[in-house]
Design a protein around this motif. Sequence first.
Motif, PDB file in Angstrom:
ATOM      1  N   MET A 295      14.247   0.564   5.782  1.00  0.00           N
ATOM      2  CA  MET A 295      14.274  -0.666   5.006  1.00  0.00           C
ATOM      3  C   MET A 295      14.058  -1.880   5.901  1.00  0.00           C
ATOM      4  SD  MET A 295      17.382   0.348   2.376  1.00  0.00           S
ATOM      5  CE  MET A 295      17.409  -1.223   1.492  1.00  0.00           C
ATOM      6  N   GLY A 296      14.608  -1.818   7.106  1.00  0.00           N
ATOM      7  CA  GLY A 296      14.444  -2.921   8.038  1.00  0.00           C
ATOM      8  C   GLY A 296      13.032  -3.076   8.565  1.00  0.00           C
ATOM      9  N   ALA A 297      12.263  -1.975   8.533  1.00  0.00           N
ATOM     10  CA  ALA A 297      10.888  -2.020   9.033  1.00  0.00           C
ATOM     11  C   ALA A 297       9.871  -2.342   7.954  1.00  0.00           C
ATOM     12  CB  ALA A 297      10.529  -0.665   9.676  1.00  0.00           C
ATOM     13  N   ALA A 298      10.302  -2.333   6.694  1.00  0.00           N
ATOM     14  CA  ALA A 298       9.372  -2.531   5.581  1.00  0.00           C
ATOM     15  C   ALA A 298       9.201  -4.000   5.220  1.00  0.00           C
ATOM     16  CB  ALA A 298       9.874  -1.757   4.357  1.00  0.00           C
TER      17      ALA A 298
ATOM     18  N   ARG B 174      10.389   6.415  11.128  1.00  0.00           N
ATOM     19  CA  ARG B 174       9.195   6.882  11.836  1.00  0.00           C
ATOM     20  C   ARG B 174       8.169   7.450  10.863  1.00  0.00           C
ATOM     21  NH1 ARG B 174       6.329  10.628  13.934  1.00  0.00           N
ATOM     22  NH2 ARG B 174       7.378  12.254  12.741  1.00  0.00           N
ATOM     23  N   MET B 175       8.648   8.214   9.883  1.00  0.00           N
ATOM     24  CA  MET B 175       7.739   8.816   8.910  1.00  0.00           C
ATOM     25  C   MET B 175       7.071   7.750   8.054  1.00  0.00           C
ATOM     26  SD  MET B 175       6.374  11.547   7.765  1.00  0.00           S
ATOM     27  CE  MET B 175       5.654  12.316   6.301  1.00  0.00           C
ATOM     28  N   MET B 176       7.822   6.746   7.638  1.00  0.00           N
ATOM     29  CA  MET B 176       7.227   5.671   6.845  1.00  0.00           C
ATOM     30  C   MET B 176       6.110   4.972   7.627  1.00  0.00           C
ATOM     31  SD  MET B 176       8.953   2.205   5.226  1.00  0.00           S
ATOM     32  CE  MET B 176       8.935   1.356   6.822  1.00  0.00           C
ATOM     33  N   LEU B 177       6.386   4.661   8.889  1.00  0.00           N
ATOM     34  CA  LEU B 177       5.388   3.975   9.698  1.00  0.00           C
ATOM     35  C   LEU B 177       4.198   4.880  10.006  1.00  0.00           C
ATOM     36  CD1 LEU B 177       7.751   2.034  12.137  1.00  0.00           C
ATOM     37  CD2 LEU B 177       6.567   1.174  10.098  1.00  0.00           C
ATOM     38  N   GLN B 178       4.447   6.173  10.180  1.00  0.00           N
ATOM     39  CA  GLN B 178       3.354   7.117  10.417  1.00  0.00           C
ATOM     40  C   GLN B 178       2.447   7.205   9.199  1.00  0.00           C
ATOM     41  OE1 GLN B 178       4.396  11.153  11.877  1.00  0.00           O
ATOM     42  NE2 GLN B 178       3.001  11.946  10.316  1.00  0.00           N
TER      43      GLN B 178
ATOM     44  N   LYS C 287       0.798  -1.230   0.000  1.00  0.00           N
ATOM     45  CA  LYS C 287       0.000   0.000   0.000  1.00  0.00           C
ATOM     46  C   LYS C 287       0.829   1.278   0.000  1.00  0.00           C
ATOM     47  CE  LYS C 287      -4.108  -1.910   2.326  1.00  0.00           C
ATOM     48  NZ  LYS C 287      -5.052  -1.731   3.469  1.00  0.00           N
ATOM     49  N   LEU C 288       2.103   1.180   0.390  1.00  0.00           N
ATOM     50  CA  LEU C 288       2.946   2.374   0.496  1.00  0.00           C
ATOM     51  C   LEU C 288       4.355   2.062   0.007  1.00  0.00           C
ATOM     52  CD1 LEU C 288       3.283   5.338   1.725  1.00  0.00           C
ATOM     53  CD2 LEU C 288       4.179   4.184   3.763  1.00  0.00           C
TER      54      LEU C 288
END
Length: 230
Positions: free
Chosen positions: A194-197, A165-169, A19-20
């Motif tokens: 990258m590690g959180a995606a 943080r911005m990606m997750l927000q 989705k993102l």
Amino acid sequence: MTPLITQNLPTPLRLADFKLAAFDMDSTLINIECIDEIAAAAGRKAEVAAITEAAMRGEITDFKDSLRRRLALLKGVPVAALEKVLSEKLRFNPGARELCAALKAAGLKLLLVSGGFTWFTRHVAAELGMDFVRSNELEIVDGALTGHLVMQPWGEICDGEEKRRMMLQCATEIGAQPAQCIAVGDGANDLPMMGAAGLSVAYHAKPKVRAQAMVAIDEGGLDRLLGLFT
């Protein structure tokens, strides 16, 4: 052309499952490191580029400190130098427009998240149809750089943790899970997001980044990523 390097990919890899998409800017979507080209106008490109390179390789672990050191070297550079970089130096990397257009057509939202500067991200975001943008604001007084940044509502410096943080927000805002995010970058500052995606993509990246990404594009354009999706 060599095949894409892949590891730990979710299977099957379907674009509909995402989705993102979050993108770094310098040396990822565009062909230059903007801060290095600004430094060239001040006759300090070698000094600034050396710090940039060390930070991207992960040899300088404090991105904020490395950025402040580089900015200090840019004090007094006229705004005309920024305009020249934008008009004469900045070009989109191969496949950047095609990849972003395809992702948008598939319904994904796009995020531009950069340790670079709003002077350039505004242009890049408008050209590629980004839905969200986060980057640093250069302080300009009397038509010249002061060597500092402007404090913004979210903070002063967009470093690796701020990118994450911005990606997750943004994912939360659109009702997406981290696993539904794609993160694309080339330097150590991109590793937190990258590690959180759910899908991490290294584009012509530093060895440390390439080793940790699920997909590494070492040859050709960004749009090569599209060939992995079913």
